[in-house]
Design a protein around this motif. Structure first.
Motif, PDB file in Angstrom:
ATOM      1  N   SER A 385       0.832  -1.200   0.000  1.00 57.56           N
ATOM      2  CA  SER A 385       0.000   0.000   0.000  1.00 57.56           C
ATOM      3  C   SER A 385       0.864   1.247   0.000  1.00 57.56           C
ATOM      4  CB  SER A 385      -0.915   0.008   1.227  1.00 57.56           C
ATOM      5  OG  SER A 385      -1.590   1.249   1.333  1.00 57.56           O
ATOM      6  N   THR A 386       0.549   2.165  -0.927  1.00 56.73           N
ATOM      7  CA  THR A 386       1.282   3.420  -0.997  1.00 56.73           C
ATOM      8  C   THR A 386       0.442   4.579  -0.460  1.00 56.73           C
ATOM      9  OG1 THR A 386       0.530   3.668  -3.292  1.00 56.73           O
ATOM     10  CG2 THR A 386       2.693   2.687  -2.945  1.00 56.73           C
ATOM     11  N   GLN A 387      -0.657   4.257   0.204  1.00 56.17           N
ATOM     12  CA  GLN A 387      -1.490   5.297   0.794  1.00 56.17           C
ATOM     13  C   GLN A 387      -1.350   5.261   2.305  1.00 56.17           C
ATOM     14  OE1 GLN A 387      -5.245   3.866  -0.853  1.00 56.17           O
ATOM     15  NE2 GLN A 387      -5.890   3.225   1.161  1.00 56.17           N
ATOM     16  N   LYS A 388      -2.140   6.062   2.996  1.00 57.60           N
ATOM     17  CA  LYS A 388      -1.951   6.197   4.437  1.00 57.60           C
ATOM     18  C   LYS A 388      -3.144   5.723   5.261  1.00 57.60           C
ATOM     19  CE  LYS A 388       1.180  10.094   3.841  1.00 57.60           C
ATOM     20  NZ  LYS A 388       1.485  11.496   4.168  1.00 57.60           N
ATOM     21  N   LEU A 389      -4.320   5.591   4.652  1.00 62.53           N
ATOM     22  CA  LEU A 389      -5.482   5.164   5.414  1.00 62.53           C
ATOM     23  C   LEU A 389      -5.553   3.645   5.486  1.00 62.53           C
ATOM     24  CD1 LEU A 389      -8.243   7.656   4.203  1.00 62.53           C
ATOM     25  CD2 LEU A 389      -6.847   7.747   6.271  1.00 62.53           C
ATOM     26  N   HIS A 390      -5.828   3.124   6.642  1.00 62.07           N
ATOM     27  CA  HIS A 390      -6.001   1.710   6.964  1.00 62.07           C
ATOM     28  C   HIS A 390      -4.693   0.932   6.941  1.00 62.07           C
ATOM     29  CE1 HIS A 390      -7.728  -2.207   7.534  1.00 62.07           C
ATOM     30  NE2 HIS A 390      -7.119  -2.640   6.452  1.00 62.07           N
ATOM     31  N   ALA A 391      -3.957   0.959   5.828  1.00 59.75           N
ATOM     32  CA  ALA A 391      -2.739   0.153   5.738  1.00 59.75           C
ATOM     33  C   ALA A 391      -1.695   0.888   4.923  1.00 59.75           C
ATOM     34  CB  ALA A 391      -3.045  -1.191   5.091  1.00 59.75           C
ATOM     35  N   ARG A 392      -0.418   0.625   5.239  1.00 58.60           N
ATOM     36  CA  ARG A 392       0.674   1.229   4.490  1.00 58.60           C
ATOM     37  C   ARG A 392       1.833   0.247   4.424  1.00 58.60           C
ATOM     38  NH1 ARG A 392       3.735   7.105   5.315  1.00 58.60           N
ATOM     39  NH2 ARG A 392       3.680   7.628   3.101  1.00 58.60           N
ATOM     40  N   GLY A 393       2.459   0.143   3.245  1.00 60.55           N
ATOM     41  CA  GLY A 393       3.554  -0.797   3.060  1.00 60.55           C
ATOM     42  C   GLY A 393       3.026  -2.194   2.760  1.00 60.55           C
ATOM     43  N   PRO A 394       3.879  -3.230   2.919  1.00 58.42           N
ATOM     44  CA  PRO A 394       3.431  -4.595   2.644  1.00 58.42           C
ATOM     45  C   PRO A 394       2.232  -4.967   3.510  1.00 58.42           C
ATOM     46  CG  PRO A 394       5.817  -4.525   2.860  1.00 58.42           C
ATOM     47  CD  PRO A 394       5.315  -3.179   3.291  1.00 58.42           C
ATOM     48  N   MET A 395       1.185  -5.458   2.858  1.00 53.67           N
ATOM     49  CA  MET A 395      -0.051  -5.800   3.563  1.00 53.67           C
ATOM     50  C   MET A 395      -0.099  -7.299   3.827  1.00 53.67           C
ATOM     51  SD  MET A 395      -2.876  -3.468   1.605  1.00 53.67           S
ATOM     52  CE  MET A 395      -4.192  -4.183   2.596  1.00 53.67           C
ATOM     53  N   GLY A 396       0.005  -7.660   5.092  1.00 52.34           N
ATOM     54  CA  GLY A 396      -0.084  -9.054   5.499  1.00 52.34           C
ATOM     55  C   GLY A 396      -1.412  -9.346   6.158  1.00 52.34           C
ATOM     56  N   LEU A 397      -1.400 -10.282   7.089  1.00 52.27           N
ATOM     57  CA  LEU A 397      -2.642 -10.732   7.713  1.00 52.27           C
ATOM     58  C   LEU A 397      -3.341  -9.625   8.501  1.00 52.27           C
ATOM     59  CD1 LEU A 397      -1.465 -14.228   9.011  1.00 52.27           C
ATOM     60  CD2 LEU A 397      -2.929 -13.753   7.042  1.00 52.27           C
ATOM     61  N   ARG A 398      -2.588  -8.914   9.335  1.00 52.17           N
ATOM     62  CA  ARG A 398      -3.212  -7.898  10.194  1.00 52.17           C
ATOM     63  C   ARG A 398      -3.886  -6.811   9.367  1.00 52.17           C
ATOM     64  NH1 ARG A 398      -3.095  -6.232  15.465  1.00 52.17           N
ATOM     65  NH2 ARG A 398      -3.216  -8.474  15.780  1.00 52.17           N
ATOM     66  N   GLU A 399      -3.300  -6.499   8.209  1.00 58.24           N
ATOM     67  CA  GLU A 399      -3.864  -5.443   7.361  1.00 58.24           C
ATOM     68  C   GLU A 399      -5.141  -5.887   6.656  1.00 58.24           C
ATOM     69  OE1 GLU A 399      -0.108  -4.474   8.690  1.00 58.24           O
ATOM     70  OE2 GLU A 399      -0.519  -6.220   7.400  1.00 58.24           O
ATOM     71  N   LEU A 400      -5.472  -7.167   6.753  1.00 61.74           N
ATOM     72  CA  LEU A 400      -6.717  -7.683   6.162  1.00 61.74           C
ATOM     73  C   LEU A 400      -7.805  -7.870   7.206  1.00 61.74           C
ATOM     74  CD1 LEU A 400      -5.273 -10.219   3.575  1.00 61.74           C
ATOM     75  CD2 LEU A 400      -6.459  -8.076   3.096  1.00 61.74           C
ATOM     76  N   THR A 401      -7.655  -7.169   8.315  1.00 61.68           N
ATOM     77  CA  THR A 401      -8.679  -7.207   9.354  1.00 61.68           C
ATOM     78  C   THR A 401      -9.218  -5.808   9.616  1.00 61.68           C
ATOM     79  OG1 THR A 401      -7.145  -6.869  11.218  1.00 61.68           O
ATOM     80  CG2 THR A 401      -7.527  -9.137  10.490  1.00 61.68           C
ATOM     81  N   SER A 402     -10.412  -5.808  10.172  1.00 66.15           N
ATOM     82  CA  SER A 402     -11.001  -4.587  10.725  1.00 66.15           C
ATOM     83  C   SER A 402     -11.215  -4.881  12.214  1.00 66.15           C
ATOM     84  CB  SER A 402     -12.319  -4.269  10.011  1.00 66.15           C
ATOM     85  OG  SER A 402     -12.861  -3.056  10.514  1.00 66.15           O
ATOM     86  N   TYR A 403     -12.113  -4.199  12.835  1.00 66.23           N
ATOM     87  CA  TYR A 403     -12.422  -4.507  14.231  1.00 66.23           C
ATOM     88  C   TYR A 403     -13.870  -4.171  14.520  1.00 66.23           C
ATOM     89  CZ  TYR A 403     -11.696   0.549  14.882  1.00 66.23           C
ATOM     90  OH  TYR A 403     -11.756   1.908  14.775  1.00 66.23           O
ATOM     91  N   LYS A 404     -14.354  -4.710  15.610  1.00 60.31           N
ATOM     92  CA  LYS A 404     -15.682  -4.324  16.085  1.00 60.31           C
ATOM     93  C   LYS A 404     -15.639  -4.235  17.609  1.00 60.31           C
ATOM     94  CE  LYS A 404     -17.590  -9.067  15.953  1.00 60.31           C
ATOM     95  NZ  LYS A 404     -18.611  -9.924  15.275  1.00 60.31           N
ATOM     96  N   TRP A 405     -16.600  -3.507  18.144  1.00 58.35           N
ATOM     97  CA  TRP A 405     -16.715  -3.351  19.588  1.00 58.35           C
ATOM     98  C   TRP A 405     -17.716  -4.379  20.118  1.00 58.35           C
ATOM     99  CZ3 TRP A 405     -13.793  -0.145  22.579  1.00 58.35           C
ATOM    100  CH2 TRP A 405     -13.092   0.886  21.933  1.00 58.35           C
ATOM    101  N   LEU A 406     -17.339  -5.058  21.193  1.00 57.09           N
ATOM    102  CA  LEU A 406     -18.236  -5.970  21.900  1.00 57.09           C
ATOM    103  C   LEU A 406     -18.562  -5.337  23.253  1.00 57.09           C
ATOM    104  CD1 LEU A 406     -16.393  -9.349  21.191  1.00 57.09           C
ATOM    105  CD2 LEU A 406     -18.182  -8.239  19.840  1.00 57.09           C
ATOM    106  N   ILE A 407     -19.851  -5.201  23.523  1.00 52.51           N
ATOM    107  CA  ILE A 407     -20.282  -4.485  24.734  1.00 52.51           C
ATOM    108  C   ILE A 407     -21.179  -5.384  25.568  1.00 52.51           C
ATOM    109  CG2 ILE A 407     -21.430  -2.429  25.627  1.00 52.51           C
ATOM    110  CD1 ILE A 407     -20.542  -2.413  21.998  1.00 52.51           C
ATOM    111  N   GLU A 408     -20.856  -5.489  26.845  1.00 52.26           N
ATOM    112  CA  GLU A 408     -21.678  -6.246  27.780  1.00 52.26           C
ATOM    113  C   GLU A 408     -22.005  -5.382  28.994  1.00 52.26           C
ATOM    114  OE1 GLU A 408     -20.785 -10.703  28.201  1.00 52.26           O
ATOM    115  OE2 GLU A 408     -18.802  -9.818  27.824  1.00 52.26           O
ATOM    116  N   SER A 409     -23.125  -5.714  29.640  1.00 48.92           N
ATOM    117  CA  SER A 409     -23.462  -5.067  30.898  1.00 48.92           C
ATOM    118  C   SER A 409     -24.474  -5.959  31.634  1.00 48.92           C
ATOM    119  CB  SER A 409     -24.056  -3.676  30.664  1.00 48.92           C
ATOM    120  OG  SER A 409     -25.412  -3.770  30.248  1.00 48.92           O
ATOM    121  N   ASP A 410     -24.838  -5.540  32.813  1.00 49.14           N
ATOM    122  CA  ASP A 410     -25.836  -6.269  33.600  1.00 49.14           C
ATOM    123  C   ASP A 410     -27.167  -5.535  33.520  1.00 49.14           C
ATOM    124  OD1 ASP A 410     -26.919  -8.192  35.244  1.00 49.14           O
ATOM    125  OD2 ASP A 410     -26.245  -7.226  37.097  1.00 49.14           O
ATOM    126  N   GLY A 411     -27.661  -5.381  32.290  1.00 48.58           N
ATOM    127  CA  GLY A 411     -28.946  -4.729  32.080  1.00 48.58           C
ATOM    128  C   GLY A 411     -28.885  -3.209  32.140  1.00 48.58           C
TER     129      GLY A 411
END
Length: 415
Positions: A385-411
């Motif tokens: 990748s020659t850009q700056k958003l999300h990934a830059r340089g050689p793109m391996g496994l980590r660069e092929l992931t995103s993320y999500k938030w997991l939220i828990e509570s007691d009601g």
């Protein structure tokens, strides 16, 4: 089956991927690596059909060509990927809020990854292995030049998937025509990310046309600056390797930038290049320094097209500058932000180069040929990748992931 049908299958397969265990994924990749080596003859036969349609003088010929050694190298990279820790499920952030919320930010697959590429059959295996290991479905649109090679590769991949009872829908190979590329660029709702690998023209076309988020990769206009403080023997070795190791790839040297204090050393720095028939396009001062020291049939004066060009072959340009400021200015103006290098022994000059050069990979006293996923310990790469958003340089496994938030509570409810 239409292109749309394939997109629908790919989207459906994303749900299959998230249910596969990492152990099974690794077993598939290890078996696939063995299978592709065992079927070297089949791959070379298919590749030969593609090579017969391209002139050996074409800069793309080397990229298109498969050999037994290259197939073994691809398989070795695939085994490395199989043995790497899964990038999925990593907790990037974890916190408990005063409200009672318990939050985790965890890595997840991107989903469906589309790749448009040209005469590079190795990309078919590299993309699949990285996407598969990171829980993603791959939609591949290779070029007409490599159609037989890609078809054979995907056939081997699907055989291996079937032997492990994994749906073949997790990899889709689109037809090599322009319509398929157009459809892929417009497949919003089915494909989550699109990566073009190829010429600057291809990358520009995809960036301008796509309705899907694009990560730009591949185009490399690569410089090596030889500073006044540079070691001569190191410079000879690095310049030769960066230019001639594989001149058709994106990390190959395109422009040698030379401090004017080292003009007398220029013939020595480039002498070995003549043995590989490297044509040099030299600016006025460089031309004068080389005129009686470099083969006349390989030397010409630079013109406006000599700088800012990705040669992809046995050609390079030489630019003479009077100080680090001019070197930085030249590189900044012409760089594609891929890989840039400095040859210097002055630590302050190196520090300034590192700080001010805007590129994905910046080297000191090192060949730019190392800009490669495997060389960076990533197993393989899906692109650089020659850009700056999300990934830059050689793109391996980590660069092929995103993320999500997991939220828990007691009601807990929000007031």
């Amino acid at each position: 089956m239409t292109n749309l049908d394939q997109f629908k299958k790919a989207k459906g397969a994303a749900g299959v991927m998230v249910r596969l265990s990492d152990d099974l994924i690794s077993k598939v990749l290890l078996d696939l690596a063995d299978s592709m080596v065992a079927k070297t003859a089949l791959l070379l036969s298919a590749n030969k059909k593609d090579l017969e349609r391209m002139k050996e003088s074409d800069p793309r010929y080397d990229r298109l060509q498969l050999t037994a050694e290259r197939i073994e190298g691809i398989a070795s990279d695939m085994r490395d990927v199989a043995g790497m820790k899964t990038p999925l499920g990593d907790v990037l952030d974890e916190r408990e809020m005063p409200s009672g919320l318990k939050l985790k930010k965890v890595t997840v697959p991107i989903g469906v990854v589309g790749v448009i590429y040209e005469a590079r059959p190795n990309v078919t295996f590299d993309v699949f292995s990285l996407c598969f290991k990171s829980g993603n479905v791959s939609v591949l649109k290779g070029g007409q030049d490599a159609w037989h090679s890609n078809l054979a590769a995907v056939g081997i991949i699907r055989e291996c998937l079937a032997s492990h009872s994994v749906s073949s829908d997790v990899i889709q190979l689109l037809p090599p025509d322009r319509e398929a590329a157009q459809d892929l660029m417009h497949a919003d709702g089915y494909v989550d990310m699109l990566i073009p690998r190829g010429s600057q023209g291809l990358i520009n076309s995809v960036r301008n046309e796509s309705k899907i988020p694009v990560i730009e990769t591949g185009a490399g206009i690569v410089h090596t600056y030889v500073d006044a403080s540079a070691d001569l023997e190191k410079s000879k070795k690095v310049v030769f390797n960066a230019k001639t190791r594989r001149p058709s790839v994106c990390n190959a040297l395109d422009c040698l930038v030379l401090h004017s204090d080292r003009l007398a050393d220029l013939p020595g720095i480039v002498a070995a290049l003549a043995m590989k028939n490297v044509a040099i396009e030299a600016d006025e001062r460089a031309y004068e320094a080389l005129e009686s020291h470099y083969p006349g049939n390989l030397l010409r004066k630079a013109d406006d097209d000599s700088f800012g060009t990705e040669f992809l072959g046995l050609r390079m340009s030489v630019k003479v500058v009077d100080d680090i400021d001019q070197a930085l200015k030249h590189i900044s103006y012409y760089s594609s932000k891929h890989s840039e290098a400095i040859m210097a022994e002055d630590e302050q000059v190196i520090a300034r180069f590192f700080n001010e050069v805007d590129a994905a990979a910046v080297y000191a006293n090192t060949s730019t040929a190392f800009t490669d996923g495997a060389q960076f310990g990533l197993g393989a790469e899906i692109g650089i990748s020659t850009q700056k958003l999300h990934a830059r340089g050689p793109m391996g496994l980590r660069e092929l992931t995103s993320y999500k938030w997991l939220i828990e509570s007691d009601g807990v409810v929000r007031p």
